[in-house]
Design a protein around this motif. Structure first.
Motif, short mmCIF file in Angstrom:
data_model
loop_
_atom_site.label_atom_id
_atom_site.label_comp_id
_atom_site.label_asym_id
_atom_site.label_seq_id
_atom_site.Cartn_x
_atom_site.Cartn_y
_atom_site.Cartn_z
N THR A 4 0.83 -1.21 0.00
CA THR A 4 0.00 0.00 0.00
C THR A 4 0.86 1.26 0.00
N SER A 5 2.01 1.18 0.65
CA SER A 5 2.94 2.31 0.63
C SER A 5 3.50 2.51 -0.77
N ILE A 6 3.79 1.42 -1.44
CA ILE A 6 4.32 1.52 -2.82
C ILE A 6 3.27 2.14 -3.74
N VAL A 7 2.01 1.74 -3.57
CA VAL A 7 0.93 2.31 -4.40
C VAL A 7 0.79 3.81 -4.12
N ALA A 8 0.85 4.21 -2.86
CA ALA A 8 0.74 5.63 -2.51
C ALA A 8 1.91 6.44 -3.07
N ILE A 9 3.11 5.88 -2.98
CA ILE A 9 4.29 6.56 -3.51
C ILE A 9 4.20 6.67 -5.02
#
Length: 90
Positions: A4-9
């Protein structure tokens, strides 16, 4: 790093990439030799292509996000590397 962090970044990189790429490839009526509509701004584009802009932003954001995640995993550049002056600078 969580997915989810990768998607947000990636989303942040995509928005920034889209804004950075906006002025590239845009032509004005004067450059194209087309008559302007009354009241039209001098800088209004005649060939704005949002689909092409989205494709370019997607590719650029994917490359930047991949580099960011790889840097996170392998630690090529750390926060200590970014200190150029002040305490801790060598």
């Amino acid at each position: 790093m969580e997915w989810t962090s990768i998607v947000a970044i990636y989303a942040l990189f995509w928005v920034v990439s889209a804004f950075v790429l906006l002025p590239f490839g845009v032509r004005t009526p004067d450059e194209e030799g087309i008559a302007k509509v009354p009241g039209q701004a001098e800088s209004a584009p005649v060939n704005f292509r949002p689909g092409l802009l989205a494709k370019r932003a997607t590719i650029l954001a994917a490359v930047l996000c991949a580099l960011y995640v790889l840097n996170y995993a392998y630690g090529w550049i750390t926060a200590d590397d970014l200190i150029l002056w002040g305490p801790g600078a060598e």
